[in-house]
Design a protein around this motif. Sequence first.
Motif, PDB file in Angstrom:
ATOM      1  N   PRO A 185       0.800  -1.227   0.000  1.00  0.00           N
ATOM      2  CA  PRO A 185       0.000   0.000   0.000  1.00  0.00           C
ATOM      3  C   PRO A 185       0.832   1.276   0.000  1.00  0.00           C
ATOM      4  N   ILE A 186       2.150   1.211   0.309  1.00  0.00           N
ATOM      5  CA  ILE A 186       2.980   2.421   0.311  1.00  0.00           C
ATOM      6  C   ILE A 186       4.114   2.249  -0.685  1.00  0.00           C
ATOM      7  N   VAL A 187       4.673   3.380  -1.114  1.00  0.00           N
ATOM      8  CA  VAL A 187       5.787   3.373  -2.066  1.00  0.00           C
ATOM      9  C   VAL A 187       7.073   3.118  -1.291  1.00  0.00           C
ATOM     10  N   ASP A 188       7.810   2.094  -1.683  1.00  0.00           N
ATOM     11  CA  ASP A 188       9.057   1.744  -0.991  1.00  0.00           C
ATOM     12  C   ASP A 188      10.097   2.848  -1.163  1.00  0.00           C
ATOM     13  N   GLY A 189      10.722   3.222  -0.048  1.00  0.00           N
ATOM     14  CA  GLY A 189      11.820   4.194  -0.092  1.00  0.00           C
ATOM     15  C   GLY A 189      11.387   5.632  -0.261  1.00  0.00           C
ATOM     16  N   ALA A 190      10.103   5.913  -0.347  1.00  0.00           N
ATOM     17  CA  ALA A 190       9.631   7.290  -0.528  1.00  0.00           C
ATOM     18  C   ALA A 190       9.355   7.929   0.831  1.00  0.00           C
ATOM     19  N   SER A 191       9.606   9.219   0.918  1.00  0.00           N
ATOM     20  CA  SER A 191       9.329   9.944   2.164  1.00  0.00           C
ATOM     21  C   SER A 191       9.075  11.412   1.849  1.00  0.00           C
ATOM     22  N   VAL A 192       8.359  12.050   2.762  1.00  0.00           N
ATOM     23  CA  VAL A 192       8.057  13.482   2.638  1.00  0.00           C
ATOM     24  C   VAL A 192       8.538  14.158   3.906  1.00  0.00           C
ATOM     25  N   SER A 193       9.323  15.225   3.752  1.00  0.00           N
ATOM     26  CA  SER A 193       9.844  15.976   4.904  1.00  0.00           C
ATOM     27  C   SER A 193       9.117  17.298   5.029  1.00  0.00           C
ATOM     28  N   ALA A 194       8.891  17.708   6.272  1.00  0.00           N
ATOM     29  CA  ALA A 194       8.197  18.973   6.528  1.00  0.00           C
ATOM     30  C   ALA A 194       8.743  19.598   7.797  1.00  0.00           C
ATOM     31  N   THR A 195       8.453  20.882   7.957  1.00  0.00           N
ATOM     32  CA  THR A 195       8.853  21.621   9.155  1.00  0.00           C
ATOM     33  C   THR A 195       7.600  22.009   9.931  1.00  0.00           C
ATOM     34  N   LEU A 196       7.605  21.726  11.235  1.00  0.00           N
ATOM     35  CA  LEU A 196       6.461  22.071  12.085  1.00  0.00           C
ATOM     36  C   LEU A 196       6.510  23.572  12.386  1.00  0.00           C
ATOM     37  N   ILE A 197       5.474  24.271  11.984  1.00  0.00           N
ATOM     38  CA  ILE A 197       5.440  25.722  12.184  1.00  0.00           C
ATOM     39  C   ILE A 197       4.763  26.077  13.501  1.00  0.00           C
ATOM     40  N   GLU A 198       3.596  25.503  13.742  1.00  0.00           N
ATOM     41  CA  GLU A 198       2.908  25.770  15.004  1.00  0.00           C
ATOM     42  C   GLU A 198       1.875  24.698  15.287  1.00  0.00           C
ATOM     43  N   THR A 199       1.509  24.574  16.552  1.00  0.00           N
ATOM     44  CA  THR A 199       0.407  23.710  16.974  1.00  0.00           C
ATOM     45  C   THR A 199      -0.642  24.622  17.589  1.00  0.00           C
ATOM     46  N   ARG A 200      -1.857  24.463  17.168  1.00  0.00           N
ATOM     47  CA  ARG A 200      -2.908  25.392  17.578  1.00  0.00           C
ATOM     48  C   ARG A 200      -4.231  24.654  17.701  1.00  0.00           C
ATOM     49  N   LYS A 201      -5.265  25.399  18.071  1.00  0.00           N
ATOM     50  CA  LYS A 201      -6.615  24.863  18.101  1.00  0.00           C
ATOM     51  C   LYS A 201      -7.344  25.316  16.838  1.00  0.00           C
ATOM     52  N   GLY A 202      -8.146  24.407  16.285  1.00  0.00           N
ATOM     53  CA  GLY A 202      -8.887  24.729  15.072  1.00  0.00           C
ATOM     54  C   GLY A 202     -10.134  25.544  15.367  1.00  0.00           C
ATOM     55  N   GLU A 203     -10.967  25.674  14.348  1.00  0.00           N
ATOM     56  CA  GLU A 203     -12.221  26.404  14.500  1.00  0.00           C
ATOM     57  C   GLU A 203     -13.151  25.679  15.469  1.00  0.00           C
ATOM     58  N   LYS A 204     -13.973  26.442  16.165  1.00  0.00           N
ATOM     59  CA  LYS A 204     -14.885  25.836  17.141  1.00  0.00           C
ATOM     60  C   LYS A 204     -16.046  25.142  16.432  1.00  0.00           C
ATOM     61  N   VAL A 205     -16.340  23.947  16.917  1.00  0.00           N
ATOM     62  CA  VAL A 205     -17.495  23.188  16.438  1.00  0.00           C
ATOM     63  C   VAL A 205     -18.503  23.118  17.578  1.00  0.00           C
ATOM     64  N   LYS A 206     -19.755  23.455  17.302  1.00  0.00           N
ATOM     65  CA  LYS A 206     -20.785  23.424  18.341  1.00  0.00           C
ATOM     66  C   LYS A 206     -21.539  22.106  18.287  1.00  0.00           C
TER      67      LYS A 206
END
Length: 202
Positions: free
Chosen positions: A52-73
């Motif tokens: 189900p996954i591509v062998d040897g493939a990877s994606v790199s990213a930088t974490l910018i911030e952790t926050r709370k999303g929009e409010k759900v009622k």
Amino acid sequence: MYAVIKTGGKQYRVQPGDLLVVEKLDGEPGANVAFGDVLMLGDGETVTLGAPIVDGASVSATLIETRKGEKVKIFKKIRRQGYRRTKGHRQHESVLRVTSIAGAGKTDKWDGTVDLTTKAMLDARARNLKHVITTLEGVAAPVAAPAKAKAAPKAAAPAAATEEAPAKKAAAPKKTAEPKAEAAPKAAPKKAAAKKSDDAAE
């Protein structure tokens, strides 16, 4: 080059430089994050599918911030029972900047052309608020139409012109209402006429 990755039970199509909002990930702002669950890689017309996954493939990213999303009622109600409950929920989420995609013998890196200098710009891009992005980038907003100037007062007409103006026609005399002719007497009802004829026959 693009890739389809899986994180937090969801799938995302990403390219280098993309701003990505995903379920909360551990780490401090500025930390590097690697995704090994790459489901698909695309490079022009070449597409590599994983099983189900591509062998040897990877994606790199930088974490910018952790926050709370929009409010759900959340609102619950049972009618005719007086039961009403209202609750709010804000899901924790992480904002990432995709820096590189590696796989199929190639590596595609972000060239850093997009410069996010303010948190407001970062937030607007993460939520795809185009009107806010346009304003923050300094692009001229549509200018409101100028208010109409007050009309100048009309100049008074010369006296000679007023004197030469033709006089208004005299109003025609009103017609007097003629007396209405008296209405003819109404015909007797048919029942009465029929009764009279019966009496005569007897």
